[in-house]
Design a protein around this motif. Structure first.
Motif, PDB file in Angstrom:
ATOM      1  N   ALA A  31      -1.995 100.610  10.804  1.00  0.00           N
ATOM      2  CA  ALA A  31      -2.026  99.152  10.662  1.00  0.00           C
ATOM      3  C   ALA A  31      -1.878  98.472  12.019  1.00  0.00           C
ATOM      4  N   ARG A  32      -0.984  98.988  12.872  1.00  0.00           N
ATOM      5  CA  ARG A  32      -0.822  98.426  14.216  1.00  0.00           C
ATOM      6  C   ARG A  32      -2.101  98.577  15.026  1.00  0.00           C
ATOM      7  N   LEU A  33      -2.708  99.753  14.942  1.00  0.00           N
ATOM      8  CA  LEU A  33      -3.956  99.981  15.670  1.00  0.00           C
ATOM      9  C   LEU A  33      -5.068  99.059  15.176  1.00  0.00           C
ATOM     10  N   GLU A  34      -5.119  98.845  13.874  1.00  0.00           N
ATOM     11  CA  GLU A  34      -6.130  97.948  13.319  1.00  0.00           C
ATOM     12  C   GLU A  34      -5.917  96.513  13.798  1.00  0.00           C
ATOM     13  N   LYS A  36      -4.453  95.603  16.591  1.00  0.00           N
ATOM     14  CA  LYS A  36      -4.814  95.563  18.012  1.00  0.00           C
ATOM     15  C   LYS A  36      -6.327  95.538  18.189  1.00  0.00           C
ATOM     16  N   THR A  37      -7.030  96.329  17.407  1.00  0.00           N
ATOM     17  CA  THR A  37      -8.489  96.336  17.480  1.00  0.00           C
ATOM     18  C   THR A  37      -9.043  94.975  17.104  1.00  0.00           C
ATOM     19  N   ASP A  38      -8.487  94.365  16.061  1.00  0.00           N
ATOM     20  CA  ASP A  38      -8.924  93.033  15.648  1.00  0.00           C
ATOM     21  C   ASP A  38      -8.691  92.016  16.768  1.00  0.00           C
ATOM     22  N   LEU A  39      -7.558  92.107  17.447  1.00  0.00           N
ATOM     23  CA  LEU A  39      -7.278  91.192  18.559  1.00  0.00           C
ATOM     24  C   LEU A  39      -8.287  91.367  19.689  1.00  0.00           C
ATOM     25  N   ILE A  40      -8.614  92.612  19.998  1.00  0.00           N
ATOM     26  CA  ILE A  40      -9.598  92.878  21.053  1.00  0.00           C
ATOM     27  C   ILE A  40     -10.956  92.312  20.662  1.00  0.00           C
ATOM     28  N   LEU A  41     -11.372  92.551  19.417  1.00  0.00           N
ATOM     29  CA  LEU A  41     -12.659  92.018  18.961  1.00  0.00           C
ATOM     30  C   LEU A  41     -12.662  90.494  18.999  1.00  0.00           C
ATOM     31  N   ASP A  42     -11.565  89.864  18.583  1.00  0.00           N
ATOM     32  CA  ASP A  42     -11.467  88.401  18.630  1.00  0.00           C
ATOM     33  C   ASP A  42     -11.555  87.907  20.069  1.00  0.00           C
ATOM     34  N   HIS A  43     -10.850  88.583  20.965  1.00  0.00           N
ATOM     35  CA  HIS A  43     -10.855  88.191  22.374  1.00  0.00           C
ATOM     36  C   HIS A  43     -12.257  88.273  22.969  1.00  0.00           C
ATOM     37  N   LEU A  44     -12.998  89.284  22.568  1.00  0.00           N
ATOM     38  CA  LEU A  44     -14.358  89.461  23.065  1.00  0.00           C
ATOM     39  C   LEU A  44     -15.371  88.597  22.318  1.00  0.00           C
ATOM     40  N   LYS A  84      -6.143  91.289   0.437  1.00  0.00           N
ATOM     41  CA  LYS A  84      -5.796  89.935   0.883  1.00  0.00           C
ATOM     42  C   LYS A  84      -5.728  89.877   2.401  1.00  0.00           C
ATOM     43  N   GLU A  85      -5.071  90.859   3.008  1.00  0.00           N
ATOM     44  CA  GLU A  85      -4.965  90.884   4.467  1.00  0.00           C
ATOM     45  C   GLU A  85      -6.333  91.026   5.119  1.00  0.00           C
ATOM     46  N   ALA A  86      -7.187  91.878   4.565  1.00  0.00           N
ATOM     47  CA  ALA A  86      -8.514  92.083   5.132  1.00  0.00           C
ATOM     48  C   ALA A  86      -9.365  90.825   5.027  1.00  0.00           C
TER      49      ALA A  86
END
Length: 95
Positions: A31-34, A36-44, A84-86
């Motif tokens: 869940a933490r990795l997901e 973080k990946t979402d944050l990176i994708l949002d940032h990009l 819901k989270e997704a």
């Protein structure tokens, strides 16, 4: 013979507890990795469209979040919390 059975039962219970704790740690880490990946994708500025979720995206565009969550659950077999989270991540309403 009874002592061996009790020892075996205790060993199985202890192994189950250990495995359950290990699975929970793995789930939290995933869940933490997901996140973080979402944050990176949002940032990009990259939007990730998962295959088969076009209907969920369409429902979100129509502001039908509850129906989108139901559709997500049908497509992915996710539980309610996970769906819901997704959907909130897809909608951008979750930080």
């Amino acid at each position: 013979m009874e002592i061996a059975t009790y020892v075996l039962v205790v060993a199985v219970v202890l192994m189950y507890g250990s495995l359950e704790a290990r699975f929970k740690r793995m789930e939290r880490r995933a869940a933490r990795l997901e996140r973080k990946t979402d944050l990176i994708l949002d940032h990009l500025g990259v939007r990730q469209e998962e295959p088969g979720l076009e209907r969920v995206t369409a429902l979100l565009r129509e502001n039908k979040k509850i129906q989108a969550i139901k559709e997500y659950r049908e497509v992915t077999d996710a539980d309610l919390k996970e769906a819901k989270e997704a959907v909130e991540r897809m909608d951008g309403t979750r930080g």
